[in-house]
Design a protein around this motif. Structure first.
Motif, PDB file in Angstrom:
ATOM      1  N   ASP A  98       1.082  -1.167   0.267  1.00 36.92           N
ATOM      2  CA  ASP A  98       0.268   0.148   0.478  1.00 36.92           C
ATOM      3  C   ASP A  98       0.679   1.805  -0.034  1.00 36.92           C
ATOM      4  O   ASP A  98       0.471   2.517   0.199  1.00 36.92           O
ATOM      5  N   LYS A 143      -1.841   3.942  -0.488  1.00 40.17           N
ATOM      6  CA  LYS A 143      -3.019   3.235  -1.442  1.00 40.17           C
ATOM      7  C   LYS A 143      -4.378   2.726  -0.508  1.00 40.17           C
ATOM      8  O   LYS A 143      -4.213   1.906   0.705  1.00 40.17           O
ATOM      9  N   PHE A 144      -5.315   2.961   0.052  1.00 38.26           N
ATOM     10  CA  PHE A 144      -6.473   2.980   0.934  1.00 38.26           C
ATOM     11  C   PHE A 144      -7.267   1.513   0.190  1.00 38.26           C
ATOM     12  O   PHE A 144      -7.577   0.537   0.771  1.00 38.26           O
ATOM     13  N   THR A 145      -7.085   2.370  -1.168  1.00 35.50           N
ATOM     14  CA  THR A 145      -8.064   0.852  -1.500  1.00 35.50           C
ATOM     15  C   THR A 145      -7.235   0.413  -3.278  1.00 35.50           C
ATOM     16  O   THR A 145      -6.056   1.878  -3.389  1.00 35.50           O
ATOM     17  N   PRO A 146      -7.247  -0.087  -4.132  1.00 33.23           N
ATOM     18  CA  PRO A 146      -6.674  -0.388  -5.605  1.00 33.23           C
ATOM     19  C   PRO A 146      -7.134   0.921  -6.241  1.00 33.23           C
ATOM     20  O   PRO A 146      -5.931   1.361  -7.454  1.00 33.23           O
ATOM     21  N   ASP A 147      -8.411   1.379  -5.796  1.00 34.93           N
ATOM     22  CA  ASP A 147      -9.064   2.222  -6.861  1.00 34.93           C
ATOM     23  C   ASP A 147      -8.677   4.112  -5.914  1.00 34.93           C
ATOM     24  O   ASP A 147      -8.843   4.749  -6.623  1.00 34.93           O
ATOM     25  N   TYR A 174      -5.987   7.033  -3.776  1.00 38.02           N
ATOM     26  CA  TYR A 174      -5.046   6.182  -3.014  1.00 38.02           C
ATOM     27  C   TYR A 174      -4.220   8.436  -2.779  1.00 38.02           C
ATOM     28  O   TYR A 174      -4.924   9.313  -3.848  1.00 38.02           O
ATOM     29  N   THR A 190      -9.193   9.201  -7.194  1.00 33.64           N
ATOM     30  CA  THR A 190     -10.590   8.261  -6.888  1.00 33.64           C
ATOM     31  C   THR A 190     -10.794   7.810  -7.902  1.00 33.64           C
ATOM     32  O   THR A 190     -11.082   8.749  -9.131  1.00 33.64           O
ATOM     33  N   TRP A 201     -14.182   5.508  -9.049  1.00 35.17           N
ATOM     34  CA  TRP A 201     -15.328   4.202  -7.952  1.00 35.17           C
ATOM     35  C   TRP A 201     -16.101   3.733  -9.241  1.00 35.17           C
ATOM     36  O   TRP A 201     -16.535   4.400 -10.257  1.00 35.17           O
TER      37      TRP A 201
END
Length: 833
Positions: free
Chosen positions: A496, A567-571, A573, A617, A619
């Motif tokens: 991450d 990275k909070f999630t792959p998409d 950061y 981001t 989504w």
């Protein structure tokens, strides 16, 4: 190094209705001659014999990526290219905005100037093909006046190839795919040094799938445009492919002279590119490019927008524009006539043109997953002014005057990259540049110069002998040698967390001669000794003395980059960046006249510090993209313009402001709630100002030798700007049966761009303010879902907003201005086969 092009599709024969589209032979001959007409005529036949090889080129950045085989299943070539571009933007650890292939096509954007209306934060100020400024976050170039010895701080790249002379990169290009703007210093990754950011332009490149494209456009003011391309394998090879593309445009001027039949602000452009892609093995690729472009414009005339007849202290401006006009018997129009009617009482022929030649080679070699990349380019740029426009006929005699320029450059960028996918990924190399600009300048007065410019304390005989038909000639030849090693690496600390660091050092040596000499058809014989002395002094006060000087600079610039990403999630950061960049100075070649002895003959290099935090981001499978960044920048020794009155002449040269600052927020959003509906929007708040400029030039209206612009805004940078738009597409199915079974879609789109008030002159004169304005554009059309045929209509500046591009006080208090484009409408037909 990778070679970007949209995903490719099997080329089939075009339907009968497309075969019926005929381009008159005289049109093609007019723009490109019989050679191109033959290629276009043979394109459908060639498609029959060229094999359909399912090979496409993968997306990537300048630092990586390679060509690979893919099976194309996407429903739309442009949609696939757009998706690819958005993925690249999201992967870039910096504030980045892009105009996708779909946006360019829908908005009829074919050059960088048009692209700025959908790229808030990117400002392009244009006077003519030589005088151009490109700024990001307020930094790049302080004004559009040419600086032959000093390159702009916002470099422009076309398919990864640096363009040293920006005039070659802002005009119409065939096969455009994208305009990408990266904010903040970028030089530790290679290329040229920069300050505010960099601009990356991409065009379609060779494909092993045979295909042809043709586009025709017609609009207001006889705006005619034709462009096309052909691509495919060479001699049925799977190792070599080509792409040939061309572009031609004509548009009549929309400004009319009330005292002659002359029209101004017309354009006549043409361009041709030839690319060859070689893939002798899976480890070796080479892209060879040769291009030529020509742009000719009756541009850019300035009209009457008012007069400053009193200084701020209440003192009258002596020998002002009103008084001079009365002496030569010329009426003064109203200030509103220029912008409301697009007419001028000025007259005479006006033309500036450029010819640009570029040859480049991009070679990638991979061994054991290591990569060696090389970009080599040669550029020649020629500028030809033939100025004959006179706002005050008889004062100047300037047909053929201006600065005739021939410029050449050689660029070599070699980069070595480590394998990707490991804990550390690194790349390093060296950027080399040689450039030489040869500039021959000329300006001349006409038969009324003595009455217009003359000293009211002298006799008319002295004024006429001194100034009528007086000519100034000048020459300079700035030369640049640059060596810039660089290195950048990314450490994947955890799944991450990424840490990126980079360093660079640029050594730049520049040198230039400057010579100026005066000549005149008027002899001073017959005048008394005292009158001859007055005449000689008057000549020097108007155009400067004969002079010859030499200057050189040795400047070193250090650049650095540190970026931490989480990275909070792959998409989703967040990233934090601290970076440093720069812009080389050099010899201070004056733009008008010759500089005073008290003015330094050299300009210091800029050093810029950038601090930035951003959130990216994505989504719902990229149906919603929202990015935001906040930044603050400090530019030490900011290179700006100074204009001081030396004798009786306003002389313009370069100066260093101690500190300039830029701080703000950038927001970029894209939303696709359904397959039929797309929205996009960008908002920029940019507070760019002089942190310290204590010995600055004064605005015209302030009668003083020097001023203090500290805390004042930087010119050509609106504090607020935004662009919003959207498009609705509805699938009508095969409703055109029995004419064709192809599914058809109808679409409608709109975009609106707005910017707040800003100064268009570096002195921040109150008379140089451009008021807030917004521009609305509309488009709509019908296209086959496979994009083999697209017919659209469009309206630019649909509300017919009247606005200035540039406005500023000049000699004798005249406020002159250049106008923006009025309402224009037309239609476009695109065909792919």
């Amino acid at each position: 190094m990778i070679y970007r092009s949209p995903l490719e599709f099997s080329a089939g024969s075009i339907s009968n209705e497309l075969n019926s589209i005929a381009i008159p032979s005289f049109v093609l001959d007019r723009y490109f001659g019989k050679c191109v007409r033959s290629i276009v005529a043979l394109a459908p036949l060639a498609a029959t014999f060229l094999p359909n090889v399912a090979l496409a080129q993968s997306a990537g950045t300048e630092a990586g990526g390679q060509i690979e085989d893919v099976v194309v299943t996407a429903p739309s070539e442009v949609q696939a290219a757009t998706q690819q571009q958005l993925q690249q933007v999201q992967a870039t650890r910096a504030s980045t905005t892009i105009l996708t292939a779909r946006q360019l096509q829908a908005a009829q954007i074919t050059d960088l100037r048009q692209a700025t209306r959908l790229q808030p934060g990117l400002n392009v100020k244009f006077q003519n093909v030589r005088n151009i400024a490109i700024n990001v976050r307020g930094f790049g170039a302080s004004s559009s006046s040419a600086t032959d010895a000093i390159f702009g701080g916002t470099p422009v790249y076309v398919n990864g190839v640096y363009q040293p002379f920006v005039g070659q990169a802002v005009f119409n290009m065939p096969d455009l795919e994208g305009f990408e703007v990266r904010k903040g210093p970028q030089a530790t990754g290679g290329g040229q040094d920069n300050t505010g950011g960099a601009v990356y332009i991409t065009t379609a490149l060779p494909s092993f799938v045979a295909a042809q494209n043709l586009q025709f456009q017609y609009g207001s003011y006889n705006w005619f445009q034709l462009q096309g391309s052909a691509t495919g394998p060479i001699a049925d090879s799977d190792k070599a492919a080509f792409r040939f593309s061309f572009f031609g445009q004509d548009r009549e001027g929309y400004i009319r002279s009330t005292t002659s039949d002359d029209r101004y602000n017309s354009t006549h452009d043409k361009a041709a590119n030839f690319n060859v892609l070689l893939t002798p093995s899976n480890d070796l690729t080479a892209l060879l490019t040769a291009s030529y472009s020509h742009s000719s414009q009756a541009c850019c005339v300035s009209g009457f927008a008012g007069v400053v007849d009193h200084y701020t202290n209440g003192q009258a401006v002596s020998n002002n524009y009103y008084q001079r006009s009365a002496r030569i018997g010329q009426s003064v129009p109203s200030a509103s006539e220029w912008i409301n009617t697009y007419t001028t009482q000025g007259q005479g022929w006006q033309n500036t043109s450029q010819d640009n030649y570029v040859a480049s080679a991009k070679i990638d070699y991979t061994f054991n997953d290591y990569k060696l990349s090389s970009v080599t380019s040669f550029t020649q740029w020629d500028f030809h002014p033939h100025n004959g426009f006179q706002l005050n006929p008889g004062v100047s005699y300037i047909v053929g005057s201006g600065s005739q320029v021939t410029a050449r450059s050689v660029v070599q960028d070699i980069k070595f990259s480590t394998p990707t996918g490991g804990p550390v990924e690194a790349a390093g190399g060296v950027f080399l540049l040689w450039s030489r600009v040869m500039n021959w300048g000329k300006s001349a007065y006409g038969p009324l110069a003595g009455s217009w410019y003359g000293n009211t304390n002298y006799s008319q005989l002295v004024n006429d002998r001194a100034l009528n038909y007086l000519m100034r000639s000048a020459y300079d030849n700035p030369e640049t040698y640059q060596v810039s090693p660089y290195m950048q690496a990314t450490y994947h600390a955890t799944p991450d967390v990424d840490i990126t660091g980079g360093v660079r050092y640029s050594y730049v040596y520049k040198r230039s001669n400057f010579s100026q000499w005066l000549s005149s058809e008027q002899s001073l014989d017959g005048l008394s000794i005292a009158q001859q002395a007055q005449a000689r002094a008057l000549r020097v006060s108007q155009m400067g003395a004969n002079t010859n000087w030499y200057a050189d600079t040795h400047q070193g610039m250090a650049s650095a980059l540190f970026t931490a990403t989480y990275k909070f999630t792959p998409d989703i950061y967040v990233y934090v960046t601290a970076s440093q960049g720069g812009r080389a100075g050099g010899p201070n070649v004056p733009m008008t006249g010759n500089i005073a002895d008290t003015v330094p003959h050299t300009v210091k290099a800029e050093r810029i510090e950038n601090y930035e935090v951003g959130l990216k981001t994505s989504w719902f499978d990229q149906r919603v993209i929202a990015n935001i960044a906040a930044f603050t920048m400090f530019n030490h020794n900011y290179i700006t313009q100074a204009t001081n009155v030396i004798g009786a002449t306003a002389v313009t040269y370069l100066a260093n402001a101690e500190l300039a600052q830029s701080r703000g927020v950038e927001l970029d959003v894209r939303v696709q709630p359904t397959e039929e509906l797309t929205f996009y929007g960008s908002l920029v708040y940019d507070d760019a100002f002089y942190g310290s400029f204590t010995n600055s030039p004064c605005p015209f209206e302030i009668k003083a030798n020097s001023c203090d612009l500290s805390g004042q805004p930087i010119s050509n940078t609106p504090k607020w700007s935004f662009a919003i738009g959207g498009e609705y597409v509805h699938d009508l199915g095969s409703f055109l049966q029995p004419a064709t079974d192809k599914p058809v879609s109808v679409y409608f789109g709109v975009d609106f761009a707005w910017q707040s008030r800003f100064y268009s002159d570096t002195s921040n004169s109150v008379y140089s303010q451009i008021n807030p304005y917004g521009i609305l554009n509309l488009h709509g059309g019908l296209r086959f879902n496979d994009e083999s045929l697209d017919i659209s209509g469009w309206v630019h500046n649909a509300l017919d907003k009247r606005f200035y591009n540039i406005i500023a006080p000049t000699t004798a208090g005249l406020i002159s201005a250049q106008l923006g484009d009025p309402l224009m409408a037309g239609f476009t037909i695109r065909a792919k086969f």
